[in-house]
Design an enzyme around this catalytic site. Structure first.
Site, short mmCIF file in Angstrom:
data_model
loop_
_atom_site.label_atom_id
_atom_site.label_comp_id
_atom_site.label_asym_id
_atom_site.label_seq_id
_atom_site.Cartn_x
_atom_site.Cartn_y
_atom_site.Cartn_z
CD GLU A 175 48.96 31.21 33.21
OE1 GLU A 175 48.45 32.32 33.43
OE2 GLU A 175 49.65 30.61 34.05
CD GLU A 383 53.59 30.27 34.70
OE1 GLU A 383 52.82 30.69 35.59
OE2 GLU A 383 53.69 30.82 33.59
O1 IFM Z 1 53.12 35.70 36.92
C1 IFM Z 1 52.15 34.86 36.40
C2 IFM Z 1 52.57 34.32 35.05
O2 IFM Z 1 52.83 35.33 34.16
C3 IFM Z 1 51.48 33.45 34.48
N1 IFM Z 1 51.07 32.45 35.42
C4 IFM Z 1 50.76 32.87 36.76
C5 IFM Z 1 51.89 33.70 37.34
C6 IFM Z 1 51.54 34.16 38.76
O3 IFM Z 1 50.41 34.96 38.75
#
Ligand code: IFM
Length: 475
Positions: A175, A383
Site C-alpha cells: 500500500e 487483503e
Molecule cells: O491493518 C491494515 C493493514 O496494515 C494495511 N491494510 C489495511 C489494514 C486495515 O486498516
C-alpha cells in the site's frame, strides 16, 4: 520442500484447487519483540512513543507476540486449510540501521517462519515493506529522499539470497498510497510528516524502490527448475519463476473505486484527481510506464530520466487490498487539496466506520481489467476484511456474525469478477489475528482469530470456522 512444491501439493487437496486461500498479517502489527535479537528501531517505534499519536497510547512492542508464538499462528493457518500466508519482513530486524550490516539472528526468524510454512504445505507470500522503515533511514529523510529506494533494493537482494529458494511469491511494497498519504501527507501514521501534496516524492521513491527491488529479487532468487509458478499457470515470458528462476513478484496496493459525489463537472474533475493519486499513480506507472496526466506537475519535480522504465518492470501478479469505495467532491474554498472526501451513506458500517460495499470489489476488479487489458497481470486479493468490536460470550466463543456476512459477500464479489473474466488467483483475509491497527492501536479488531492482548491467548472466532468451510468448498 520449496514454495513451489507447497503450491503444487495443495492444488490437489479438495477445495483449495488452483487458487490461493489464506490470510495476511504484517510484521509490526503482530510480531512484538521489538528489542530482541538485534532488531533496530523502526519509524513505528518512534511514532508510537510520541504522546497522542496512537488512540489507546499503545505500540507494537508486544502486539500478538508472533515472534515467539509463530508456531501457534502457523497451526491456526493449517487448521484453516489455508494454502497461502501473506506476512511481511521487518526491515529493521534484517538490517538494523537500514543499510549495510545484516543481522543474522533477525533473518533467522524468517527462515524458521518460511520453513514452518512449507512444513505445513502453506505457500509463503513475503512482503518486503509494510511500513516499518528503519529509523536511521527516516533520520536521513525517509522515502522523501531518492537514496531510500537504493537502500530498499540492497535489502531486497539480502532477502532474495536468504529466502528466494523457498518463498512462493514476493510482494515488494504494501500500500504505497496509504504510506505516502497517511505517513507523509497528513501525518496520522509514521513518520508523521504533514507535507500535503509534496508527499508525492515519498510515493515516487517507493515506486522507484519497487522497480529496483523487483530487479534485485529476480537477480537474487534461485528456485529449482522443476515445478513452481512457471509450470502451474504463471506468466512465463513476462517474468516470474517461469523465465527467471525467481518466484513471482507483485506490488500490493490498497485500491478503491472512486465515485464523484454529483454529476457536476467540478466533482467529476476532483474525483479524477483523487483517483490519480490513490489508484493510477501506482498502476499506470507500473503497468504502463507513465504517470497520469493529473500528476504531471508533481512528477516533473521529482522524476528523473529512466525512472519510469525502472518502475515498469513486468509484474507477475498484482496484489489488491480492498476495503471500500471512495466518494469525492470538489474542494471547499479553504481546502489546500484539489479534492474533498465525502462519507458514503446508505450502507452498513464496520467498527471503523467504513461502509460495507461488496459490489465495489467486483467493480474494482472488472474496472482494472477494462482499463489495463492485457497489461493487467493475474490478481490476488491480498487483503480484505473488517473490524468489529466483537467480544467473547460467557462460554468464551466469539460469535462474529457480521464478519462472516462481510467475508461471504466479498468472496462472492470476487467470484462475480472471475465469472466476468478477471483472472483472480487468490483471496487472503485481513487478518489472521486481531492486531496492532496502527494509529488506532488495539481498538480495532480485524482478526478471524481473537487475541487476548494481556495474555497472548488466541481464540478462533466463528468467522474462522466459517472461512475454513468456505475454503474447503472452493469455487
Ligand atoms: O491493518 C491494515 C493493514 O496494515 C494495511 N491494510 C489495511 C489494514 C486495515 O486498516
Amino acid at each position: 520442500m520449496t514454495g513451489a512444491e507447497a503450491r503444487v501439493s495443495t492444488s490437489s487437496t479438495g477445495g483449495t484447487g488452483d487458487f490461493w486461500w489464506g490470510a495476511a498479517t504484517a510484521s509490526y502489527q503482530v510480531e512484538g519483540a521489538v528489542d530482541e535479537d538485534g532488531r533496530g528501531p523502526s519509524i513505528w517505534d518512534t511514532f508510537s512513543a510520541e504522546p497522542g499519536r496512537i488512540a489507546d497510547g499503545s505500540s507494537g512492542a508486544v502486539a500478538c507476540d508472533s515472534y515467539h508464538r509463530w508456531r501457534e499462528d502457523l497451526d491456526l493457518l493449517s487448521g484453516l486449510g489455508a494454502n497461502a500466508y501473506r506476512f511481511s519482513i521487518a526491515w529493521p530486524r534484517v538490517q538494523p540501521t537500514g543499510s549495510g550490516q545484516v543481522n543474522a539472528a533477525g533473518l533467522a526468524y524468517y527462515d524458521r517462519l518460511v520453513d514452518g510454512l512449507l512444513a505445513r504445505s502453506i505457500a509463503p507470500f513475503a512482503t518486503l515493506f509494510h511500513w516499518d522503515l528503519p529509523q536511521p533511514l527516516q533520520d536521513a529523510g525517509g522515502w522523501i529522499v531518492r537514496d531510500t529506494a537504493q537502500r530498499f533494493a540492497e535489502y531486497a537482494a539480502v532477502i532474495a539470497e536468504a529466502l528466494g529458494d523457498r518463498v512462493a511469491a514476493w510482494g515488494t511494497l504494501n500500500e504505497p498510497f496509504v504510506h505516502m498519504a497517511l505517513g507523509y501527507a497528513f501525518g496520522s501514521h509514521a513518520p508523521g510528516e504533514t507535507l500535503l501534496l509534496d508527499a508525492f516524492a515519498a510515493g515516487h521513491h517507493q515506486l522507484l524502490g519497487h522497480g529496483l527491488a523487483t530487479q534485485a529479487l529476480r537477480a537474487g532468487s534461485r528456485q529449482g527448475s522443476t515445478g513452481g509458478w512457471g509450470s502451474t499457470g504463471g506468466r512465463g515470458s513476462t517474468g516470474g519463476q517461469g523465465s527467471t528462476g525467481s518466484p513471482p513478484v507483485m506490488l500490493v496496493n490498497n485500491l478503491t473505486p472512486v465515485r464523484a459525489a454529483s454529476p457536476s463537472t467540478e466533482d467529476a474533475a476532483a474525483a479524477a484527481v483523487y483517483d490519480a493519486f490513490h489508484n493510477r499513480m501506482f498502476l499506470d506507472t507500473v503497468l504502463r510506464g507513465t504517470y497520469p496526466d493529473e500528476l504531471a506537475d508533481a512528477a516533473e519535480r521529482v522524476v528523473h530520466d529512466g525512472d519510469l522504465a525502472t518502475i515498469a518492470q513486468p509484474l507477475d501478479l498484482l496484489g489488491v487490498n480492498y476495503y471500500n469505495p471512495t466518494l469525492v467532491r470538489a474542494p471547499g474554498p479553504d481546502n489546500p487539496l484539489p479534492f474533498e472526501l465525502v462519507p458514503i451513506e446508505g450502507y452498513p458500517l464496520t467498527g471503523f466506520g467504513w461502509p460495507v460495499v461488496p459490489e465495489g470489489l467486483t467493480d474494482l476488479l472488472t474496472g482494472l481489467r477494462q482499463t489495463y487489458g492485457e497489461a493487467l497481470p493475474p490478481v490476488v486479493v491480498t487483503e480484505n476484511g473488517c473490524s468489529y468490536p466483537d467480544e467473547p460470550g460467557p462460554d468464551g466463543t466469539v460469535d462474529d456474525a457480521a464478519r462472516i456476512a462481510y467475508l461471504d459477500r466479498h468472496i462472492a464479489a470476487v467470484g462475480a469478477a472471475r465469472e466476468a473474466g478477471v483472472d483472480v488467483r487468490g483471496y487472503l483475509a485481513w487478518s489472521l489475528l486481531d492486531n496492532f491497527e496502527w494509529a488506532e492501536g488495539y481498538t480495532q479488531r480485524f482478526g478471524i482469530t481473537r487475541v487476548d492482548f494481556a495474555t497472548g491467548e488466541r481464540t478462533p472466532k466463528a468467522s474462522y470456522e466459517w472461512f475454513r468451510e468456505r475454503i474447503a468448498r472452493g469455487w
